[in-house]
Motif scaffolding. Sequence first.
Motif, PDB file in Angstrom:
ATOM      1  N   LEU A  48       0.824  -1.208   0.000  1.00 33.82           N
ATOM      2  CA  LEU A  48       0.000   0.000   0.000  1.00 33.82           C
ATOM      3  C   LEU A  48       0.862   1.264   0.000  1.00 33.82           C
ATOM      4  CD1 LEU A  48      -2.894  -1.041   2.420  1.00 33.82           C
ATOM      5  CD2 LEU A  48      -2.824  -1.105  -0.072  1.00 33.82           C
ATOM      6  N   LYS A  74       1.861   1.874  -3.559  1.00 32.28           N
ATOM      7  CA  LYS A  74       0.766   2.452  -4.359  1.00 32.28           C
ATOM      8  C   LYS A  74       0.848   3.972  -4.325  1.00 32.28           C
ATOM      9  CE  LYS A  74      -3.334   1.454  -6.403  1.00 32.28           C
ATOM     10  NZ  LYS A  74      -3.541   0.472  -7.477  1.00 32.28           N
ATOM     11  N   GLN A 103       1.696   6.641  -7.498  1.00 31.58           N
ATOM     12  CA  GLN A 103       0.751   7.687  -7.892  1.00 31.58           C
ATOM     13  C   GLN A 103       1.435   9.044  -8.003  1.00 31.58           C
ATOM     14  OE1 GLN A 103      -2.154   7.257  -4.779  1.00 31.58           O
ATOM     15  NE2 GLN A 103      -3.380   5.767  -5.911  1.00 31.58           N
ATOM     16  N   PHE A 149      -1.307  -7.241  -5.175  1.00 33.27           N
ATOM     17  CA  PHE A 149      -1.002  -5.838  -5.445  1.00 33.27           C
ATOM     18  C   PHE A 149      -0.831  -5.599  -6.937  1.00 33.27           C
ATOM     19  CE2 PHE A 149       2.484  -2.637  -5.950  1.00 33.27           C
ATOM     20  CZ  PHE A 149       1.706  -1.519  -5.680  1.00 33.27           C
ATOM     21  N   THR A 167      -3.870  -4.996  -8.952  1.00 33.33           N
ATOM     22  CA  THR A 167      -4.554  -3.707  -8.788  1.00 33.33           C
ATOM     23  C   THR A 167      -3.983  -2.630  -9.701  1.00 33.33           C
ATOM     24  OG1 THR A 167      -3.100  -2.803  -7.049  1.00 33.33           O
ATOM     25  CG2 THR A 167      -4.890  -4.267  -6.349  1.00 33.33           C
ATOM     26  N   LEU A 168      -2.861  -2.894 -10.357  1.00 38.06           N
ATOM     27  CA  LEU A 168      -2.198  -1.883 -11.182  1.00 38.06           C
ATOM     28  C   LEU A 168      -2.725  -1.927 -12.613  1.00 38.06           C
ATOM     29  CD1 LEU A 168       1.497  -2.370  -9.973  1.00 38.06           C
ATOM     30  CD2 LEU A 168      -0.242  -0.803  -9.077  1.00 38.06           C
TER      31      LEU A 168
END
Length: 237
Positions: free
Chosen positions: A39, A42, A46, A67, A70-71
């Motif tokens: 996390l 992430k 960003q 993870f 999620t990209l």
Amino acid sequence: MQIFNCLIVDDEPIARDIIMNYCGHLPYLNVVASCGMALEAKTVMQQQKVDILFLDINMPVMDGISFLKTLKNPPQIIFTTAYKEYALDAFDLSACDYLLKPFSMERFMVAVDKAIEKLNPTPVIFQENTDPKTEDFIFIKTDGKIYKIRHDDLLYAEANGNYTKIKTVQNTLLPAMTFSNFEELVPKSMFLRVHRSFIINKSKIDHIEGNRVFINDTEIPIGSNYKELFMKQLGLS
């Protein structure tokens, strides 16, 4: 000299330090951050561009494979883990490479070179690979012999642990090579991935029935994650 931004994600401080040290020996790598949890990574991604992600798998809260899913536009992924059983899942997600801890500087550099080749492919190599005169065969070493196999004689290949079962018109070979290494040997226009454990020669398909494809009376499963692309590659959707 082109610089590539790297992000290290591993819940073990020692593992992060080792990768940081390895990166420090390669002047074209710039480590933008080192995170202990997915996390945190992430947030970093960003805020800035990441070219290469060194990603551990077994981490708290969210593991590396979850993870990655999620990209939307992932960078080049190099998995770093102590667990070899995750390798198939990693390559199913198009990971660039899979480093099994502990890994050497030499092995680390091989993985980085793979990532950079994908990020910055050399035009000359691309032209050579698309030459209409390109070779129509591969060489496979097994049982103390080296076999020359024509693409047209190769029916399908099946993942078998650290080996790959290769079925040809003439025989069956079981070389000590990974499934991903075999996949790199054959042209993608001719050989299609239909399942995490199967690659087939599309010219040898007898028929397709439901989630199964038949080649010379052999029934091969079509994985749910591969079916849509497989049908598109056949011009059926």
